[in-house]
Design a protein around this motif. Structure first.
Motif, PDB file in Angstrom:
ATOM      1  N   GLU A  42      16.991 -13.464 -52.048  1.00  0.00           N
ATOM      2  CA  GLU A  42      15.736 -13.826 -51.401  1.00  0.00           C
ATOM      3  C   GLU A  42      14.615 -14.082 -52.404  1.00  0.00           C
ATOM      4  N   THR A  43      14.544 -13.261 -53.438  1.00  0.00           N
ATOM      5  CA  THR A  43      13.475 -13.413 -54.427  1.00  0.00           C
ATOM      6  C   THR A  43      13.596 -14.741 -55.160  1.00  0.00           C
ATOM      7  N   THR A 110      12.441 -19.036 -46.347  1.00  0.00           N
ATOM      8  CA  THR A 110      12.653 -18.103 -45.231  1.00  0.00           C
ATOM      9  C   THR A 110      14.047 -18.190 -44.627  1.00  0.00           C
ATOM     10  N   GLY A 112      17.802 -18.778 -46.207  1.00  0.00           N
ATOM     11  CA  GLY A 112      18.715 -19.034 -47.312  1.00  0.00           C
ATOM     12  C   GLY A 112      19.920 -19.872 -46.946  1.00  0.00           C
TER      13      GLY A 112
END
Length: 210
Positions: A42-43, A110, A112
């Motif tokens: 996510e990062t 938002t 992936g």
């Protein structure tokens, strides 16, 4: 014989470096998206989304500057209309893909699951940018060359500087510096600024691209 890089006006040098920066970054972006598709993070997805947004903005500004200033100026000077029409049409076609590319990149922050789609679209954009850059560089050195002079390039440089979003003033010079050979530094605008922010850009790219 074609003029060497150092013999070209600084605005022409900057354009060549901008093309090189685009075609250097796009495969790296595609590879980063492919890795995210295999190993979600996510990062990194947020960082990649933000990085693509910046690269997209730089490409869009590059094309807008040509469409709004360079091509009309060359037209007024009697440049080859077929060359101008070709490059204008290529911009219009490219813009469709660039808009979709940026849309999917925004979604990546938002969601992936779009990473694989983003990798595919990025490679498509890359191939089109490569083809367009080759056409543009050929036309600037051939059919458009008779009306290109220092005054035209200086005017184009001024237009690009005045219309650039403020955030690009630290990103763009460092971006070009990273692809410039030692003998090509005359094409990097605001070279001291480029050197100052190069480390920041390297860290930004590492966060987004790995």
């Amino acid at each position: 014989m074609s003029p060497s890089f150092s013999d070209l006006p600084s605005g022409h040098q900057t354009m060549l470096l901008a093309h090189r920066a685009m075609v250097t970054d796009l495969p790296r972006i595609a590879e980063a998206a492919s890795r995210l598709a295999q190993t979600p993070d996510e990062t990194r997805a947020v960082a990649l989304s933000a990085y693509i947004d910046r690269v997209h903005a730089l490409i869009a500004h590059h094309h807008e500057g040509e469409d709004a200033y360079l091509w009309p100026r060359l037209h007024d000077l009697g440049a080859d209309e077929n060359a101008i029409a070709l490059l204008t049409a290529e911009h219009q076609e490219l813009d469709k893909f660039l808009v979709e590319w940026n849309r999917v990149a925004h979604k990546l922050a938002t969601d992936g699951s779009v990473a694989s789609e983003l990798a595919r679209i990025t490679l498509d954009v890359y191939e089109r940018i490569v083809a367009h850059a080759e056409d543009e560089e050929t036309e600037l050195a051939a059919r458009l060359a008779p009306v290109l002079d220092e005054a035209v390039w200086k005017g184009f440089e001024t237009h690009m500087r005045k219309t650039a979003p403020l955030w690009t003033l630290r990103f763009m010079p460092a971006w070009l510096l990273m692809v410039a050979a030692p003998e090509e530094l005359t094409g990097v605008p605001a070279l001291p600024v480029a050197r100052l922010f190069r480390g920041w850009l390297v860290r930004t790219q590492q966060a987004a691209l790995g």
